[in-house]
Design a protein around this motif. Structure first.
Motif, PDB file in Angstrom:
ATOM      1  N   PRO A 276       0.809  -1.215   0.000  1.00 41.38           N
ATOM      2  CA  PRO A 276       0.000   0.000   0.000  1.00 41.38           C
ATOM      3  C   PRO A 276       0.848   1.273   0.000  1.00 41.38           C
ATOM      4  O   PRO A 276       2.078   1.216   0.138  1.00 41.38           O
ATOM      5  CB  PRO A 276      -0.803  -0.100   1.293  1.00 41.38           C
ATOM      6  CG  PRO A 276      -0.787  -1.534   1.657  1.00 41.38           C
ATOM      7  CD  PRO A 276       0.507  -2.074   1.141  1.00 41.38           C
ATOM      8  N   ALA A 277       0.183   2.403  -0.120  1.00 45.32           N
ATOM      9  CA  ALA A 277       0.870   3.698  -0.100  1.00 45.32           C
ATOM     10  C   ALA A 277       1.618   3.861   1.217  1.00 45.32           C
ATOM     11  O   ALA A 277       1.176   3.387   2.261  1.00 45.32           O
ATOM     12  CB  ALA A 277      -0.155   4.811  -0.261  1.00 45.32           C
TER      13      ALA A 277
ATOM     14  N   HIS B 105       0.545   0.574 -10.462  1.00 43.64           N
ATOM     15  CA  HIS B 105      -0.876   0.278 -10.256  1.00 43.64           C
ATOM     16  C   HIS B 105      -1.798   1.229 -11.016  1.00 43.64           C
ATOM     17  O   HIS B 105      -2.960   0.910 -11.225  1.00 43.64           O
ATOM     18  CB  HIS B 105      -1.218   0.333  -8.765  1.00 43.64           C
ATOM     19  CG  HIS B 105      -0.960   1.684  -8.160  1.00 43.64           C
ATOM     20  ND1 HIS B 105       0.261   2.031  -7.625  1.00 43.64           N
ATOM     21  CD2 HIS B 105      -1.731   2.773  -8.030  1.00 43.64           C
ATOM     22  CE1 HIS B 105       0.207   3.274  -7.198  1.00 43.64           C
ATOM     23  NE2 HIS B 105      -0.989   3.756  -7.434  1.00 43.64           N
TER      24      HIS B 105
ATOM     25  N   ARG C   8       0.732  -0.359  -5.800  1.00 40.23           N
ATOM     26  CA  ARG C   8      -0.122  -0.684  -4.655  1.00 40.23           C
ATOM     27  C   ARG C   8      -0.964  -1.918  -4.885  1.00 40.23           C
ATOM     28  O   ARG C   8      -1.706  -2.337  -4.012  1.00 40.23           O
ATOM     29  CB  ARG C   8      -1.060   0.487  -4.384  1.00 40.23           C
ATOM     30  CG  ARG C   8      -0.318   1.724  -3.998  1.00 40.23           C
ATOM     31  CD  ARG C   8      -1.260   2.885  -3.824  1.00 40.23           C
ATOM     32  NE  ARG C   8      -0.495   4.112  -3.910  1.00 40.23           N
ATOM     33  CZ  ARG C   8      -1.039   5.303  -4.022  1.00 40.23           C
ATOM     34  NH1 ARG C   8      -2.357   5.423  -4.080  1.00 40.23           N
ATOM     35  NH2 ARG C   8      -0.282   6.371  -4.101  1.00 40.23           N
TER      36      ARG C   8
ATOM     37  N   TRP D  18       4.166   0.993   9.671  1.00 37.05           N
ATOM     38  CA  TRP D  18       3.823   1.747   8.454  1.00 37.05           C
ATOM     39  C   TRP D  18       4.721   2.981   8.393  1.00 37.05           C
ATOM     40  O   TRP D  18       4.628   3.877   9.228  1.00 37.05           O
ATOM     41  CB  TRP D  18       2.347   2.132   8.523  1.00 37.05           C
ATOM     42  CG  TRP D  18       1.783   2.675   7.241  1.00 37.05           C
ATOM     43  CD1 TRP D  18       2.396   2.761   6.043  1.00 37.05           C
ATOM     44  CD2 TRP D  18       0.464   3.200   7.072  1.00 37.05           C
ATOM     45  NE1 TRP D  18       1.547   3.302   5.113  1.00 37.05           N
ATOM     46  CE2 TRP D  18       0.358   3.587   5.716  1.00 37.05           C
ATOM     47  CE3 TRP D  18      -0.624   3.393   7.928  1.00 37.05           C
ATOM     48  CZ2 TRP D  18      -0.799   4.148   5.207  1.00 37.05           C
ATOM     49  CZ3 TRP D  18      -1.771   3.954   7.403  1.00 37.05           C
ATOM     50  CH2 TRP D  18      -1.861   4.320   6.050  1.00 37.05           C
TER      51      TRP D  18
ATOM     52  N   LEU E 121      -0.081   9.808  -0.115  1.00 34.59           N
ATOM     53  CA  LEU E 121      -0.950   9.652   1.046  1.00 34.59           C
ATOM     54  C   LEU E 121      -1.275  11.002   1.665  1.00 34.59           C
ATOM     55  O   LEU E 121      -2.409  11.316   2.018  1.00 34.59           O
ATOM     56  CB  LEU E 121      -0.194   8.779   2.046  1.00 34.59           C
ATOM     57  CG  LEU E 121      -0.947   7.918   3.009  1.00 34.59           C
ATOM     58  CD1 LEU E 121      -2.001   7.110   2.298  1.00 34.59           C
ATOM     59  CD2 LEU E 121       0.048   6.996   3.707  1.00 34.59           C
TER      60      LEU E 121
ATOM     61  N   ARG F 209      -7.840   1.619  -1.116  1.00 37.95           N
ATOM     62  CA  ARG F 209      -6.474   1.128  -1.310  1.00 37.95           C
ATOM     63  C   ARG F 209      -5.466   2.270  -1.201  1.00 37.95           C
ATOM     64  O   ARG F 209      -4.429   2.145  -0.557  1.00 37.95           O
ATOM     65  CB  ARG F 209      -6.363   0.471  -2.686  1.00 37.95           C
ATOM     66  CG  ARG F 209      -4.981  -0.007  -3.025  1.00 37.95           C
ATOM     67  CD  ARG F 209      -4.854  -0.311  -4.487  1.00 37.95           C
ATOM     68  NE  ARG F 209      -4.782   0.903  -5.293  1.00 37.95           N
ATOM     69  CZ  ARG F 209      -4.842   0.908  -6.617  1.00 37.95           C
ATOM     70  NH1 ARG F 209      -5.007  -0.214  -7.274  1.00 37.95           N
ATOM     71  NH2 ARG F 209      -4.752   2.043  -7.278  1.00 37.95           N
ATOM     72  N   ASP F 210      -5.795   3.406  -1.843  1.00 34.91           N
ATOM     73  CA  ASP F 210      -4.851   4.511  -1.881  1.00 34.91           C
ATOM     74  C   ASP F 210      -4.612   5.114  -0.500  1.00 34.91           C
ATOM     75  O   ASP F 210      -3.581   5.754  -0.270  1.00 34.91           O
ATOM     76  CB  ASP F 210      -5.334   5.593  -2.855  1.00 34.91           C
ATOM     77  CG  ASP F 210      -5.213   5.124  -4.293  1.00 34.91           C
ATOM     78  OD1 ASP F 210      -4.499   4.123  -4.521  1.00 34.91           O
ATOM     79  OD2 ASP F 210      -5.827   5.738  -5.175  1.00 34.91           O
ATOM     80  N   LEU F 211      -5.568   4.950   0.428  1.00 36.22           N
ATOM     81  CA  LEU F 211      -5.347   5.461   1.782  1.00 36.22           C
ATOM     82  C   LEU F 211      -4.604   4.452   2.654  1.00 36.22           C
ATOM     83  O   LEU F 211      -4.268   4.740   3.790  1.00 36.22           O
ATOM     84  CB  LEU F 211      -6.691   5.810   2.441  1.00 36.22           C
ATOM     85  CG  LEU F 211      -7.387   7.047   1.868  1.00 36.22           C
ATOM     86  CD1 LEU F 211      -8.705   7.282   2.578  1.00 36.22           C
ATOM     87  CD2 LEU F 211      -6.499   8.275   1.999  1.00 36.22           C
ATOM     88  N   GLY F 212      -4.382   3.254   2.110  1.00 36.41           N
ATOM     89  CA  GLY F 212      -3.682   2.249   2.895  1.00 36.41           C
ATOM     90  C   GLY F 212      -4.520   1.693   4.025  1.00 36.41           C
ATOM     91  O   GLY F 212      -3.980   1.181   5.009  1.00 36.41           O
TER      92      GLY F 212
END
Lengths: 920, 78
Positions: A42-43, A136, A165, A223, A326, B64-67
């Motif tokens: 992920p980001a 992605h 991602r 993270w 993000l 997804r983009d925010l994790g």
């Protein structure tokens, strides 16, 4: 497409405060043994950072590095592949010129582009690493298919790294199974407790207890983006334990909580700047000034960069940045939540700035994001000609689909552009409706300004020049559609109208319409009229400055000449065009390779095989980038004729199979289809049963009416029937063919197609011979010889082998055309005598199967053989199975032994991956 | 959850998307007006009506983009 953004090819600058991560670097090093390294998480998991860290850790000179940062706009194959090749050229300038040239040409398949690229890459002396960051965002199926092809055919010295991602749509399971995939995933990228401690206390210099670090590591679950934000929040704070306690006790989305903490600690003007500029996907000083309405954007960006506030520099000169993804998302959410009223204004100012600086794509993006559809539509309309020229149909479609239908319908230029985009991507449905949408404005308002009677709204035009071309353009698209659906009369009617409506100075429009008229007449078998229109088209296109289209026209004109039996004029046409594209000074132009193949084809028909071979070699030496997309298959068709003339039937069949695989259509009628050429070879060499099976598959019958587009196939069917009749001694079975040939002869004579007439007469001669009517056979042959002698045809007779030889002897004895007949007999004798007896197999191996067999005799394993031949492992498996069946063996060793017994092995030693050439 | 029909076209449906962690209600606009509710187990539930497949995938890619950890996606009233 516009100029390339260099920032996309720039390896992001290494950031301060990095933690050494040897375990990850080691794994990335291992990745260069495999075809693909996948960094999937992920980001905010430090994907980009670990990659740049790895690239700088590698000793200079060991390998070159190419980098490509992807974004939404790369979902267009034309854009994606251009950037990918440009990225590779930063590392290896010698590759990709051919691929870039192919990308500029209409109708070049992605596979052709990639095959050329792979060819270049396989010649590289050193290793190259190509990193595709943010992979992605690429979800266009055409791009994904191309990437799968590239990964499957990647030469060993090229390594691909895809970071994103989501797992990409590549054949991951297959790559994993054969050890060609190395992966770094979220679990690998998370900071371990030790790394978190090193980052917070050493790199960021925070005075934290082990317990504090453990709390932070647990709350963020390693993270990295969250730990970075936490570190920023703690820097310069008096009450760090209080912050940590608050953070640990809060169950909000980590990033939300932390961005709030960070923002709270910024002065008001910095907060405002961050929120306002969050609508931008890339940032530079002047752009920020335009959007915020303030000065000092450049200084602000530099200050943010120094404070490490989630800016990623995009070049080495500190001009372009972007926010960390993000961080940008959270900023954008807050802007939307706190100041929904200002969002449109910010986008409007960004649109204006990009419009001024000439970046239409970004301007369209912001106009759409800001809901300003009228402006977006204006911009798209003005961008259409450039998009069409650059083959960016996918971008065109994406923009048009983003615009509301009612906006497009009141814009005739956009409506016709939409129709064009649909047609180019092969979508016939919807084209006519768009053309009608446009047309209603034209008929209702002959001159602009008057209110149309029917629609309540006003017509909108941004591109005036484009608007004036619409009447002609609409007819032209209708003609194109009619041609695609095989409607010749409709094509002619619409194309004539397009020509009438085109302005005298609209050379491109006139050339297009004349070309369509030429195609329509050619397709219907009226070669004289077809030739005349095509010559007009060539003249107009030359006037329009499209010199590159001249070679395409030359192929059409020469093909028509061959159909007319005028070989000499076909040769002159090719030679003139070749002169045009190979000037004494300056670079050789595209299409030169095709002209050599055309000349080789005429030499072959004349029986001058040496000259033909020389021109094929010249074509190959020029390289694929100087050939049109059709050249690879045309080259093989001519080479197959040469091989057949030499007596190497297996090689000829192999080449034709390859030609079929590499076949690329164009708008030309398929007057000599490759499968029919193959069936002819089969029919002439004892495999008439296979040829008849092909004819049945094609639905051909001796009772069919003559049709120019099936003429070649019908003549092939007649050949196969004559061969069967001769083999079985059954005269009756050929009478249907004789009747078909009578009808074909009349049709060819009426259409002025002397080339076809000669062909028909030759088949008539062997058919009459097969049913035992020698006088009729000789009469047909005498007519054929009389027509062919002044034009110098050879192979049309000699290809038929000894059966024609018998007839030729009889004609020569009569004295009529005796000299010519004797020359043909001599050519026939040469071909026969010198022919190697290629094999004694009932079912000979194809050239490709011979290639595989040869490699089976080496130490290579299946995947290696596949790589060497640029095919998939499955294809090799299929070939191997066929080889075993044909050789009657069950394993590799037995196959190699049998191959040696049949003398199949050594002849292919020097030509890996290519159809074999026998040395004589 | 109670289920009720939306009366929209058959291509669209009501969906419930469960995410790990608490997302504040002000993210609702970011997710195109979906409703955000906090569940007792510490997760967040996004509820949206009349989402067709394309819209659903759009929401999922934003997640997804925010994790954010994606826990479950369910169609409420098929």
């Amino acid at each position: 497409m516009g100029p390339l953004l260099e920032t996309k090819l720039h390896v992001p600058r290494r950031h301060r405060g990095l933690v050494a991560r040897p375990r990850l670097l080691e794994r990335l090093d291992r990745g260069t043994e495999a075809a693909l390294t996948l960094v999937s998480a992920p980001a905010g998991f430090g994907k980009t950072t670990v990659l740049t860290d790895w690239l700088t850790s590698v000793a200079a000179g060991q390998r070159s590095v190419a980098w490509l940062s992807l974004d939404q706009r790369d979902n267009d194959p034309a854009v994606f592949w251009t950037y990918l090749v440009a990225a590779l050229r930063t590392a290896a300038p010698e590759v990709g010129a051919g691929a870039l040239a192919l990308l500029q040409s209409p109708r070049a398949s992605t596979e052709a582009v990639l095959a050329t690229l792979v060819n270049d890459l396989s010649a590289l002396p050193d290793d190259v690493v190509l990193v595709l960051d943010d992979y992605h965002v690429v979800d266009a199926p055409e791009v994904q298919d191309g990437m799968s092809f590239l990964v499957e055919h990647l030469p060993a010295q090229v390594h691909l790294v895809a970071a994103g991602r989501a797992d990409p749509a590549l054949p991951l399971a297959r790559l994993r199974a054969r050890g060609d995939l190395v992966e770094l995933r979220a679990a690998d990228l998370r900071f371990t407790a030790d790394e978190a401690a090193a980052y917070l206390t050493v790199a960021m210099g925070l005075a934290l207890t082990a317990e504090d670090v453990a709390t932070l590591e647990q709350r963020t679950e390693g993270w990295i983006a969250a730990l970075q934000l936490a570190a920023l929040s703690m820097q310069g704070r008096d009450d760090v334990p209080g912050f940590i306690a608050g953070f640990a006790g809060d169950d909000r989305y980590v990033v939300d909580f932390l961005v709030e903490e960070v923002l709270q600690r910024q002065p008001g003007h910095v907060r405002t700047f961050l929120l306002q500029t969050s609508v931008l996907s890339r940032l530079t000083g002047p752009l920020c000034d335009a959007v915020t309405g303030q000065d000092g954007g450049k200084a602000m960006l530099e200050a943010l960069d120094r404070a490490n506030l989630f800016l990623v520099p995009l070049d080495g000169r500190r001009r372009w940045y972007r926010y960390h993804h993000l961080f940008a998302d959270v900023l954008r959410m807050r802007l939307q939540d706190e100041r929904p009223d200002v969002v449109c204004g910010l986008h409007r100012r960004a649109t204006e700035w990009y419009e001024r600086s000439g970046d239409r794509a970004e301007a369209v993006h912001h106009a759409l994001a800001g809901g300003d559809t009228a402006r977006a539509a204006d911009l798209v309309e003005l961008a259409l000609p450039a998009l069409q020229k650059g083959r960016q149909e996918a971008t065109m479609r994406r923009w048009l689909e983003a615009l509301p239908d009612e906006v497009i319908r009141v814009r005739p230029v956009l409506s016709v552009g939409y129709a064009a985009a649909l047609m180019v991507s092969g979508q016939v449905e919807g084209v006519e409706a768009r053309l009608r949408d446009a047309e209603q404005w034209l008929t209702a308002t002959p001159d602009r300004g008057h209110d149309p009677p029917a629609p309540a709204t006003e017509m909108v035009v941004a591109d005036d020049a484009g608007f004036h071309r619409l009447p002609s353009a609409i007819s032209m698209y209708r003609a194109g559609q009619a041609l695609l659906s095989g409607n010749v009369a409709g094509t002619v009617a619409h194309a004539r109208r397009a020509l009438d409506l085109a302005g005298a100075e609209d050379h491109l429009g006139r050339g297009g319409a004349a070309g369509l008229l030429g195609l329509a007449h050619w397709s219907s078998g009226d070669l004289d009229t077809g030739h005349r229109w095509y010559a007009d088209a060539a003249t107009s296109l030359e006037k329009a400055g499209h010199v590159s289209d001249v070679t395409g026209c030359a192929i059409a004109l020469a093909d028509i000449r061959v159909g007319q039996g005028r070989l000499g004029e076909a040769m002159t046409t090719y030679e003139r065009a070749l002169q045009l594209v190979t000037p004494d000074t300056g670079p050789v132009l595209r299409g030169a390779a095709d002209m050599h193949v055309g000349i080789a084809g005429v030499h072959t028909e004349h029986g001058d095989l040496d000259a033909a071979r020389r021109h094929l070699a010249a074509s190959r030496d020029l390289g694929e980038h100087l050939g049109l997309p059709q050249n690879p298959y045309r080259w093989r068709v001519v080479m197959a004729r040469i091989r057949e003339a030499e007596g190497d039937v297996a090689a000829a069949l192999g080449l034709l199979e390859e030609a079929q695989r590499r076949y690329v259509g164009d708008y030309f009628p398929e007057v000599r289809p490759v499968p029919a050429l193959r069936a002819r070879v089969l029919a002439r060499h004892g495999r008439w049963a296979d040829a008849l099976a092909w004819a049945q598959e094609r639905g051909l019958s001796v009772d069919d009416d003559p049709d120019y587009l099936r003429e070649f196939e019908h003549l092939t069917l007649a050949r196969a029937l004559a061969a069967r009749s001769a083999a079985e001694g059954r005269a009756r079975s050929v009478s249907g063919a004789v009747r078909l040939l009578d009808r074909l002869l009349r049709a060819a004579e009426e259409g002025g197609r002397t080339g076809s007439v000669i062909d028909v007469l030759v088949v008539q001669a062997i058919s009459e011979q097969a049913r035992g009517d020698l006088p009729a056979a000789l009469a047909a042959l005498r007519r054929a010889l009389a027509l062919a002698e002044p034009r110098g045809h050879v192979r049309v007779f000699t290809d038929e082998g000894p059966r024609v030889g018998t007839l030729l002897r009889a004609v020569a004895a009569e004295g009529a055309a005796a000299g010519y007949a004797r020359r043909l007999m001599a050519a026939l004798g040469n071909g026969e005598d010198g022919a190697p007896v290629a094999e004694h197999l009932v079912d000979p191996l194809s050239a490709r199967e011979l290639d595989v067999l040869r490699l089976l005799g080496s130490d290579l394993d299946g995947p290696d053989i596949a790589r060497q031949l640029f095919v998939s492992v499955n294809t090799v498996r299929t070939h191997t199975k066929n080889i075993y069946a044909k050789l009657g063996v069950t394993n590799r060793r037995a196959a190699v032994r049998r191959g040696e017994e049949l003398d199949l092995m050594p002849r292919y030693r020097d030509h890996p991956g290519r159809a074999a050439v026998s040395d004589r | 959850m109670t289920s009720h029909t939306t009366g929209r076209s058959s291509d669209s449906s009501r969906y419930e998307i469960r995410l790990g962690g608490h997302l504040e209600p002000r993210w609702a606009a970011w997710f195109d007006g979906m409703t955000l509710t906090h569940a007792d187990d510490g997760s967040t539930v996004l509820t949206g009506s009349a989402l067709d497949q394309a819209a659903l995938h759009g929401v999922l890619s934003k997640v997804r983009d925010l994790g954010l950890p994606l826990l479950a996606v369910a169609q409420l009233d098929p």
